[in-house]
Design an enzyme around this catalytic site. Structure first.
Site, PDB file in Angstrom:
ATOM      1  N   LYS A  53       1.971  -2.376  16.993  1.00 48.33           N
ATOM      2  CA  LYS A  53       0.848  -1.651  16.402  1.00 48.33           C
ATOM      3  C   LYS A  53       0.098  -0.826  17.449  1.00 48.33           C
ATOM      4  O   LYS A  53      -0.427   0.242  17.138  1.00 48.33           O
ATOM      5  CB  LYS A  53      -0.088  -2.622  15.700  1.00 48.33           C
ATOM      6  CG  LYS A  53       0.523  -3.348  14.504  1.00 48.33           C
ATOM      7  CD  LYS A  53       0.743  -2.453  13.309  1.00 48.33           C
ATOM      8  CE  LYS A  53       2.111  -1.882  13.129  1.00 48.33           C
ATOM      9  NZ  LYS A  53       2.271  -1.030  11.934  1.00 48.33           N
ATOM     10  N   SER A  65      -1.275   1.682  11.687  1.00 51.73           N
ATOM     11  CA  SER A  65      -1.345   0.664  12.730  1.00 51.73           C
ATOM     12  C   SER A  65      -2.027  -0.571  12.137  1.00 51.73           C
ATOM     13  O   SER A  65      -1.813  -0.918  10.982  1.00 51.73           O
ATOM     14  CB  SER A  65      -2.097   1.213  13.948  1.00 51.73           C
ATOM     15  OG  SER A  65      -2.191   0.261  14.972  1.00 51.73           O
ATOM     16  N   ASN A  76       4.198   4.384   7.062  1.00 50.41           N
ATOM     17  CA  ASN A  76       3.553   3.227   6.466  1.00 50.41           C
ATOM     18  C   ASN A  76       4.359   1.935   6.605  1.00 50.41           C
ATOM     19  O   ASN A  76       3.800   0.849   6.695  1.00 50.41           O
ATOM     20  CB  ASN A  76       3.302   3.537   4.983  1.00 50.41           C
ATOM     21  CG  ASN A  76       2.931   2.318   4.186  1.00 50.41           C
ATOM     22  OD1 ASN A  76       1.810   1.829   4.243  1.00 50.41           O
ATOM     23  ND2 ASN A  76       3.896   1.794   3.427  1.00 50.41           N
ATOM     24  N   ASP A  90      17.016   2.584   6.106  1.00 49.38           N
ATOM     25  CA  ASP A  90      16.932   1.243   6.677  1.00 49.38           C
ATOM     26  C   ASP A  90      16.363   1.387   8.073  1.00 49.38           C
ATOM     27  O   ASP A  90      17.041   1.865   8.986  1.00 49.38           O
ATOM     28  CB  ASP A  90      18.320   0.597   6.714  1.00 49.38           C
ATOM     29  CG  ASP A  90      18.314  -0.789   7.335  1.00 49.38           C
ATOM     30  OD1 ASP A  90      17.254  -1.222   7.848  1.00 49.38           O
ATOM     31  OD2 ASP A  90      19.370  -1.435   7.328  1.00 49.38           O
ATOM     32  N   TYR A 116       4.011  -8.239  17.207  1.00 50.93           N
ATOM     33  CA  TYR A 116       3.447  -7.378  16.167  1.00 50.93           C
ATOM     34  C   TYR A 116       2.333  -6.510  16.753  1.00 50.93           C
ATOM     35  O   TYR A 116       2.293  -5.293  16.534  1.00 50.93           O
ATOM     36  CB  TYR A 116       2.902  -8.235  15.021  1.00 50.93           C
ATOM     37  CG  TYR A 116       2.248  -7.436  13.916  1.00 50.93           C
ATOM     38  CD1 TYR A 116       3.005  -6.575  13.113  1.00 50.93           C
ATOM     39  CD2 TYR A 116       0.883  -7.538  13.666  1.00 50.93           C
ATOM     40  CE1 TYR A 116       2.411  -5.841  12.095  1.00 50.93           C
ATOM     41  CE2 TYR A 116       0.281  -6.809  12.650  1.00 50.93           C
ATOM     42  CZ  TYR A 116       1.047  -5.960  11.862  1.00 50.93           C
ATOM     43  OH  TYR A 116       0.459  -5.234  10.854  1.00 50.93           O
ATOM     44  N   ILE A 169       0.811  -1.215   0.000  1.00 53.74           N
ATOM     45  CA  ILE A 169       0.000   0.000   0.000  1.00 53.74           C
ATOM     46  C   ILE A 169       0.844   1.264   0.000  1.00 53.74           C
ATOM     47  O   ILE A 169       0.323   2.342  -0.299  1.00 53.74           O
ATOM     48  CB  ILE A 169      -1.004   0.018   1.163  1.00 53.74           C
ATOM     49  CG1 ILE A 169      -0.305   0.030   2.522  1.00 53.74           C
ATOM     50  CG2 ILE A 169      -1.965  -1.141   1.068  1.00 53.74           C
ATOM     51  CD1 ILE A 169      -1.273   0.255   3.682  1.00 53.74           C
ATOM     52  N   LYS A 209      14.165  -1.757  -5.895  1.00 53.06           N
ATOM     53  CA  LYS A 209      12.816  -2.322  -5.827  1.00 53.06           C
ATOM     54  C   LYS A 209      11.773  -1.203  -5.829  1.00 53.06           C
ATOM     55  O   LYS A 209      10.724  -1.308  -6.492  1.00 53.06           O
ATOM     56  CB  LYS A 209      12.682  -3.175  -4.567  1.00 53.06           C
ATOM     57  CG  LYS A 209      11.333  -3.867  -4.422  1.00 53.06           C
ATOM     58  CD  LYS A 209      11.307  -4.709  -3.148  1.00 53.06           C
ATOM     59  CE  LYS A 209       9.951  -5.386  -2.962  1.00 53.06           C
ATOM     60  NZ  LYS A 209       9.888  -6.171  -1.694  1.00 53.06           N
TER      61      LYS A 209
END
Length: 344
Positions: A215, A185, A132, A105, A211, A61, A85
């Site tokens: 978030k 998040s 993001n 990084d 994780y 996204i 990339k």
């Protein structure tokens, strides 16, 4: 759990009704895309005086967020660890002369500082940051600075980036448009609170819980930004983009993803990447949010209630621990210590 029509009443805003369960039909359904929001806000070509910074633009996204915001004519800086990339993913957008790439990084705080320094050299304005970039459910590992990979990448790198650029955000505030910080998040923040006393999950590592902790930290950070800087014109909001397929994020979670793809409820809830970026675009651009912050955004809307106690993974609303002033303030001070910054 049988879906009902109760969930949309937990969302507010011009797009809330598009999130009603009876109309969801999976990727490409009637839910709004990022580009549609730019058109609805009459912003095509209208932001030639604005600068936006977006982290993690080499896939997923992040790319679609750039694509949507590029319609505004804004100058956009995107960060990536793999610049080749990112160049391939962004393609012709880089030929416009208004989309630029910066190396960063996010597993290395020195690289974050260098990126911020580079940004200061290239721009005298910053109207919005969209944090993001993220990693998800990774095997236990550490950043170059010794932090658990997910809290280090998803929270601490973005905290440091904001800290290094907050003065530029402040000086870019105008009466017509306050500066915005949007943290991507996830509904996975409901997996658990930030483990402030064991930020690295030493001795009890679980990829999903780590994780979720990172978030939740994203939400704490934007709420504290609103508390500290809202009166000065910087507003922070957190975003749940919804569920979407992204090889970059899901590479450690194929079993879970396959399970979700076989679930009929999840099939209806899934969005396309163009739709998944919409809530970030909404947070950065919507006139509904001007001068507002401390909000949890999802479905290109803002949530107005917590997730019900019996809610499942795709229920709307925030987790019970998502807003906690004491923990928000404590994480803020700990984050300053961990990334080695001060108010002086």
């Amino acid at each position: 759990m049988t879906r009902t029509s109760r969930e949309p009443f937990q969302l507010s805003g011009r797009y809330a009704n598009r999130n009603r369960w009876e109309v969801l039909a999976g990727p490409g359904d009637s839910r709004v895309t990022g580009q549609q929001i730019i058109h609805d806000e009459a912003l095509v070509g209208a932001w030639s005086d604005k600068v936006v910074l977006i982290t993690g633009v080499s896939s997923g996204i992040g790319v679609e967020t750039v694509r949507a915001l590029a319609l505004t004519g804004a100058t956009i800086y995107g960060t990536a660890r793999n610049l080749e990339k990112a160049k391939e993913a962004l393609g012709s957008l880089l030929e416009t002369g208004r989309v630029h790439l910066l190396y960063m990084d996010q597993t290395d705080l020195a690289s974050v500082r260098a990126c911020a320094d580079n940004f200061w050299k290239q721009s005298n304005k910053l109207n919005a940051i969209i944090n993001n970039a993220a990693v998800m459910n990774t095997p236990e590992s550490r950043t170059k600075d010794g932090f658990e990979l997910q809290i280090g990448t998803n929270h601490l790198s973005h905290f440091l980036l904001f800290w290094c650029l907050k003065d530029l955000l402040l000086q870019s505030v105008t009466p017509a448009f306050h500066s915005r910080v949007i943290n991507v998040s996830s509904s996975a923040h409901r997996y658990g609170p930030v483990q402030l006393n064991n930020i690295n999950f030493e001795g009890n590592y679980n990829g999903w819980l780590a994780y979720g902790s990172s978030k939740t930290a994203n939400i704490y950070m934007t709420t504290q930004i609103e508390r500290l800087f809202g009166s000065h014109g910087i507003h922070g909001c957190s975003v749940h983009p919804g569920a979407f397929r992204s090889p970059n994020l899901q590479k450690y979670s194929e079993v879970e993803m396959e399970g979700m793809m076989n679930d009929k409820t999840m099939q209806r809830y899934l969005t396309s990447s163009e739709q998944a970026c919409a809530t970030s675009v909404y947070g950065a651009t919507s006139s509904e949010l001007e001068g507002r912050g401390g909000l949890y955004l999802e479905g290109a809307s803002y949530a107005v209630h917590p997730c019900p106690p019996d809610g499942d993974a795709v229920e709307y609303g925030w987790g019970s621990w998502a807003f906690d002033q004491e923990k928000e303030e404590r994480l803020w001070e700990l984050s300053k210590k961990w990334v080695k910054v001060s108010d002086c």
